[in-house]
Scaffold this motif. Structure first.
Motif, mmCIF file in Angstrom:
data_model
loop_
_atom_site.group_PDB
_atom_site.id
_atom_site.type_symbol
_atom_site.label_atom_id
_atom_site.label_comp_id
_atom_site.label_asym_id
_atom_site.label_seq_id
_atom_site.Cartn_x
_atom_site.Cartn_y
_atom_site.Cartn_z
ATOM 1 N N GLU A 24 0.945 5.607 0.362
ATOM 2 C CA GLU A 24 0.237 6.765 0.891
ATOM 3 C C GLU A 24 0.857 8.012 0.294
ATOM 4 N N GLU A 63 0.846 -1.186 0.000
ATOM 5 C CA GLU A 63 0.000 0.000 0.000
ATOM 6 C C GLU A 63 0.880 1.234 0.000
ATOM 7 N N TYR A 94 -4.596 6.768 0.429
ATOM 8 C CA TYR A 94 -3.840 5.528 0.357
ATOM 9 C C TYR A 94 -4.345 4.704 -0.825
ATOM 10 N N LYS A 99 -10.285 2.270 -4.046
ATOM 11 C CA LYS A 99 -10.119 2.528 -2.625
ATOM 12 C C LYS A 99 -10.760 1.401 -1.834
#
Length: 797
Positions: free
Chosen positions: A127, A125, A141, A736
């Motif tokens: 950010e 992931e 994110y 998302k």
């Protein structure tokens, strides 16, 4: 008048702009590159819209959130070193006031990995945070996945270039031409036409394709504009529907020419409606072009709708006027502080005595005042550039954002109470003062600039509080309007006393009363700070600051203020007082009355004057106040089997509301009532104001209780969704993951209604179709009753 004056004293939040655009300026792509048998590159590429920039991985100091990468599953791979990034740009960032590295247009990040010859998968992931010259978006994110292929040795075969180089150039296909037009239908209604002319042998796919179809269907996305109402969905003509021999599926498409139509209603003229359409073209041989996006814009400047039930009709004007008034009264308070008040006669005397004529002295004093206005308006503009309304709308429900401003306002309050002074570096003041000696317009400007620097220890907390409230609750122009009002009040006496110097003799003398003004402001700052702490507590549902405890602390603060004004309490810098002046007595009496007014709130009184500040009534140790029963079902709505409908203990005024959409929809179908969908938030001040000022009206309560099924969805609810419900969703081109209940409702609002601001009210039928226009914050009870009646009438039809 009483309510306006009290709101200003508390530096209250006024009105919130109802509609917000959802921004998505960064598109990410992930790819792998085999370097050798044992090495591979994992490549992150970001395509950034013009005007936006993405921040580097390395951010020093209190700046934005840096770009970061978290690797969660490595398979058989091992990371080799840190993620590398491109050169980017390094310069002073106006948003954060520090030197930062960022990327524009595109960015590339590479993570080297040691791998085996076999294929493997790497997941994780990232950010990131993006800003432009007007606003910063909240940190976002995004999950990523790399599929590293197995290593295969390849032999390089030289390719012979064609003799005619032009033959090697790819052909550019552009088989469609678009034209956009609008037609006025009367009563503020317009028909927008999207006309596509398609070349022979090509066809464009319909807006409705099978879900399992991989082709992109034609779609239209409109940028939300509160001045234009979309009356229905885009309408397409009857397409050709037949079996596609190449794809083996029955598909709908258009040939030659197609016209898509959208009806809208213009609420304010002139205005524009912008957006983008997406479509796919294929030819008869089975060759398909990649999906294409095309921006469109319509300028509408005719007649507007003669009747409307929109609850956001004049919200923007009211908001700006209210913030201007708050700023103006804040400026008047700043004039009474010991840093500013003594400067008035000194400055006016300087201009009147140094000028050769009285007219010249008045002119210079007016120019001095104009420069004061200019300096503070520029400050308001800087806040507008730093934070756009959309980013602050999202940040206003952020726990850390609210805790930061709670601490900030407490520091301001302690400073006003005399523990220490917040001052700017003396070198700044000295340099500005030296420049003021040059004379002329430049000298006058630096005199005004010196005043703003010297008085910062007194005006800083007032300005800081005003800017925070204006930026969060006043939209893009809030800080500018607030600073305009503040600076006009600050500059006004310099011009007036220069024109009428005799008035100087009637000014009160400087003395200990100036310090008393600072103490009063400090206690008011302390009361306001509690609101931000309450916001954070409501968002996480910690239950630490219930309504009773909030009111008890306020009663303590305002009791202290009343005792101070009556001379029973003194602070270190206070001068001895032998008697109390008449204005001080009446102000103390006003505060005492207000304190007594707060006390019944501990027993459940609504306290409408301060609605929106304390937590809601149902966020209490006992919903009915001290001494009341823990629950009350006297007004509860019962189902056919005798059970209580909804969750009245956790809903405003004990209404039978639902907090789960599916449960509410099922009950609406069972009861035969329409749905009133309420998108709200725990930290939403205007949501509380609507519930406590508008919903409390007997006519509104009766309709919500008897005629509607109320579904209240909190977009900042932090309860984690079950793992099986934590799904990934597509918002535009972005994927998302919905992790909390609030994420789910926020996604629902953005996806279905194209807005992300609260409060937001929608009437739905049992097929989940919207009935009439949505509503937003508007304290006009009569208008809200009419809106509810219109929704009910539409449901019956």
């Amino acid at each position: 008048m009483f309510r306006i004056f009290l709101s200003v004293l508390l530096t209250a939040s006024l009105f919130t702009s109802a509609f917000s655009q959802i921004y998505d300026p960064v598109k990410w792509a992930f790819s792998t590159e085999r370097i050798s048998e044992t090495e591979a590159n994992l490549i992150f590429e970001a395509k950034i819209e013009t005007g936006w920039h993405l921040y580097s991985q390395k951010i020093e100091g209190d700046g934005p959130i840096p770009t970061s990468f978290t690797f969660q599953e490595l398979g058989s791979a091992k990371l080799k070193g840190a993620v590398s990034e491109g050169k980017g740009h390094r310069e002073m960032d106006p948003n954060f006031g520090i030197e930062l590295k960022y990327f524009e247009n595109k960015a590339r990040f590479v993570q080297k990995a040691t791998v085996t010859t076999a294929a493997t998968t790497v997941k994780g992931e990232l950010e990131f945070m993006v800003c432009n010259n007007e606003r910063c978006l909240p940190p976002d994110y995004l999950p990523f996945e790399f599929k590293v292929p197995k290593f295969e040795k390849t032999e390089v075969v030289p390719v012979e270039e064609p003799a005619d180089q032009s033959e090697a150039e790819p052909e550019i296909h552009n088989p469609s031409k678009w034209n956009f037009s609008s037609k006025e239908l009367g009563n503020g209604e317009y028909e927008l036409s999207f006309t596509a002319t398609i070349e022979e042998g090509w066809h464009m796919y319909s807006m409705k394709l099978p879900e399992e179809m991989s082709l992109t269907q034609t779609s239209f996305k409109f940028i939300s504009n509160p001045e234009i109402e979309l009356m229905a969905e885009v309408v397409e003509p009857t397409p050709v529907t037949e079996l596609d021999s190449i794809l083996g599926m029955t598909l709908s498409y258009f040939e030659h020419e197609v016209v898509f139509r959208q009806k809208v209603r213009l609420l304010s003229s002139p205005s524009s409606l912008k957006g983008a359409l997406e479509f796919t073209l294929c030819n008869d041989e089975g060759f398909c072009l990649p999906p294409e996006q095309l921006d469109f814009s319509f300028e509408l400047s005719g007649a507007v709708a003669s009747t409307t039930t929109s609850n956001s009709e004049s919200g923007f004007d009211k908001s700006w006027i209210g913030i201007f008034i708050a700023g103006f009264l804040g400026g008047l308070l700043a004039l009474l502080t010991p840093c500013v008040f003594p400067m008035i006669p000194l400055t006016v005397s300087f201009f009147t005595k140094q000028s050769k004529t009285r007219a010249k002295g008045i002119t210079n004093a007016l120019i001095y005042g104009a420069f004061i206005v200019f300096i503070y308006v520029i400050l308001g503009f800087a806040v507008t550039v730093l934070f756009g309304a959309d980013a602050l709308n999202a940040l206003s429900t952020n726990v850390w954002f609210n805790l930061f401003f709670f601490v900030l306002l407490v520091v301001f309050a302690i400073s006003f109470l005399g523990a220490f002074e917040i001052t700017l570096p003396s070198s700044w003041v000295n340099k500005a003062d030296q420049q003021s000696d040059k004379g002329g317009l430049l000298g006058i400007f630096f005199m005004a600039f010196t005043l703003s620097l010297v008085s910062f220890s007194c005006t800083g907390p007032i300005i800081g509080t005003l800017l925070v409230e204006a930026a969060v609750n006043g939209g893009v122009l809030g800080p500018i309007m607030g600073m305009t009002g503040f600076s006009l009040a600050l500059a006004l006496p310099f011009g007036l006393f220069a024109a009428f110097p005799g008035w100087l003799n009637s000014m009160p003398k400087s003395g200990g009363w100036l310090n008393s003004v600072k103490v009063v402001l400090g206690l008011l700052e302390l009361a306001l700070a509690l609101k931000f702490l309450s916001n954070a507590d409501l968002v996480v549902q910690a239950g630490l600051l219930s309504r009773e405890l909030f009111l008890a602390i306020w009663i303590g603060i305002f009791s202290t203020l009343a005792l101070y004004l009556f001379g029973f309490i003194k602070f270190p810098h206070d001068s001895p007082i032998s008697n109390i002046s008449i204005p001080r007595y009446f102000f103390g009496l006003f505060v005492l009355v207000f304190t007594i007014y707060l006390i019944p709130g501990l027993w459940g009184a609504p306290l409408k004057i301060i609605s929106g500040f304390p937590p809601p009534n149902f966020y209490s140790e006992s919903p009915n106040g001290f001494g009341g029963s823990a629950t009350s079902t006297s007004n509860a709505v019962l189902s056919t089997d005798g059970n209580v409908v909804g969750d009245p203990e956790h809903c405003p005024h004990g209404l039978p509301c639902f907090h789960d959409y599916e449960e509410g929809l099922a009950y609406a179908k069972e009861s035969g009532k329409p749905i009133m969908l309420d998108f709200t938030g725990w930290a939403c001040v205007n949501c509380r104001k609507m519930e406590e000022q508008v919903w409390s009206d007997p006519r509104v309560l009766k309709r919500l209780r008897e005629d509607y099924v109320l579904i209240s969805l909190y977009v900042d609810e932090k309860t984690e969704l079950p793992l099986e419900d934590q799904i990934e969703v597509q918002i535009g081109d972005k994927t998302k993951k919905l992790r909390t209940v609030g994420n789910r409702w926020s996604y629902m609002q953005a996806e279905r209604f194209k807005t992300n601001s609260q409060p937001y009210y929608v009437v739905l039928d049992h097929n989940e179709k919207q009935l009439g226009e949505p509503a937003a914050y508007d304290p006009d009870i009569e208008k809200y009753v009419n809106w509810l009646d219109a929704g009910l009438e539409a449901f019956k039809k």
